[in-house]
Design a protein around this motif. Structure first.
Motif, PDB file in Angstrom:
ATOM      1  N   GLN A  37       3.727   1.182   1.653  1.00  0.00           N
ATOM      2  CA  GLN A  37       3.928  -0.031   1.407  1.00  0.00           C
ATOM      3  C   GLN A  37       4.166  -0.327  -0.129  1.00  0.00           C
ATOM      4  O   GLN A  37       5.267  -1.154   0.078  1.00  0.00           O
ATOM      5  CB  GLN A  37       2.436  -0.989   1.637  1.00  0.00           C
ATOM      6  N   ARG A  38       3.441   1.021  -0.530  1.00  0.00           N
ATOM      7  CA  ARG A  38       4.136   1.256  -1.921  1.00  0.00           C
ATOM      8  C   ARG A  38       5.342   1.477  -2.862  1.00  0.00           C
ATOM      9  O   ARG A  38       5.874   1.114  -2.938  1.00  0.00           O
ATOM     10  CB  ARG A  38       3.252   1.578  -2.831  1.00  0.00           C
ATOM     11  N   ASN A  43       5.736  -4.203   4.784  1.00  0.00           N
ATOM     12  CA  ASN A  43       5.176  -4.549   4.526  1.00  0.00           C
ATOM     13  C   ASN A  43       4.435  -5.422   5.566  1.00  0.00           C
ATOM     14  O   ASN A  43       4.137  -6.503   5.621  1.00  0.00           O
ATOM     15  CB  ASN A  43       5.597  -5.551   3.253  1.00  0.00           C
ATOM     16  N   TRP A  78       3.831 -10.919   6.872  1.00  0.00           N
ATOM     17  CA  TRP A  78       3.694  -9.295   5.644  1.00  0.00           C
ATOM     18  C   TRP A  78       2.385  -9.370   6.277  1.00  0.00           C
ATOM     19  O   TRP A  78       1.145 -10.219   6.397  1.00  0.00           O
ATOM     20  CB  TRP A  78       4.039 -10.626   4.774  1.00  0.00           C
ATOM     21  N   ARG A  80      -0.763  -6.802   3.752  1.00  0.00           N
ATOM     22  CA  ARG A  80      -1.192  -6.024   2.222  1.00  0.00           C
ATOM     23  C   ARG A  80      -2.608  -4.373   3.243  1.00  0.00           C
ATOM     24  O   ARG A  80      -3.278  -4.827   3.557  1.00  0.00           O
ATOM     25  CB  ARG A  80      -1.868  -6.793   1.294  1.00  0.00           C
ATOM     26  N   SER A  82      -3.557  -2.352   1.287  1.00  0.00           N
ATOM     27  CA  SER A  82      -4.750  -2.408   0.062  1.00  0.00           C
ATOM     28  C   SER A  82      -5.782  -3.426   0.703  1.00  0.00           C
ATOM     29  O   SER A  82      -6.871  -3.027   0.254  1.00  0.00           O
ATOM     30  CB  SER A  82      -3.731  -2.580  -1.204  1.00  0.00           C
ATOM     31  N   ASP A  83      -5.677  -3.867   1.101  1.00  0.00           N
ATOM     32  CA  ASP A  83      -7.099  -4.662   2.397  1.00  0.00           C
ATOM     33  C   ASP A  83      -7.996  -4.403   2.702  1.00  0.00           C
ATOM     34  O   ASP A  83      -7.307  -3.643   3.595  1.00  0.00           O
ATOM     35  CB  ASP A  83      -6.503  -5.618   2.571  1.00  0.00           C
ATOM     36  N   THR A  86      -6.871  -5.133   7.314  1.00  0.00           N
ATOM     37  CA  THR A  86      -6.530  -4.567   7.191  1.00  0.00           C
ATOM     38  C   THR A  86      -6.013  -3.484   7.900  1.00  0.00           C
ATOM     39  O   THR A  86      -5.865  -2.613   9.089  1.00  0.00           O
ATOM     40  CB  THR A  86      -5.013  -5.503   5.823  1.00  0.00           C
TER      41      THR A  86
END
Length: 116
Positions: A37-38, A43, A78, A80, A82-83, A86
């Motif tokens: 993702q980063r 995404n 989309w 995330r 980092s959540d 998720t």
């Protein structure tokens, strides 16, 4: 070199990393998906699973649809990574798809996330 990674031994496993516990392997999975993702701006489930499970080795469309369904999202929505919810949901869906069953209880995924 990942945290908790065991030494390479081609007599045991030629292609994949091995870990001292499921938590460390799942932690590596979550970390790698975060990197997707980063670093690559992937995404969505479609983008992430497209890189994780390329069509040369997988039925990627079926994989994407199974993971998106498990997360309760559309393949192009989309997300995330980092959540916590998720990341755990994504890791659980991948483990389920790769193994055809879910060998780990929820606590293993919680502990893996806490190792990040």
């Amino acid at each position: 070199k990942w945290k908790g990674q065991l030494p390479y031994d081609p007599a045991i496993e030629k292609r994949f990393c091995r870990f001292e516990s499921p938590e460390y392997g799942i932690r590596a999975l979550m970390s790698l998906l975060g990197t997707y993702q980063r670093k690559y701006a992937l995404n969505s489930v479609d983008g992430i699973i497209g890189r994780w499970a390329p069509t040369i080795e997988n039925n990627t469309n079926a994989y994407v649809n199974a993971v998106a369904k498990a997360l309760g999202v559309s393949p192009m929505d989309w997300i995330r990574v980092s959540d916590k919810k998720t990341a755990i949901g994504l890791a659980k869906a991948i483990v389920q798809h790769e193994n055809g069953s879910q060998p780990y209880p929820d606590e293993v995924f919680e502990r893996a996330f806490n190792l990040l």
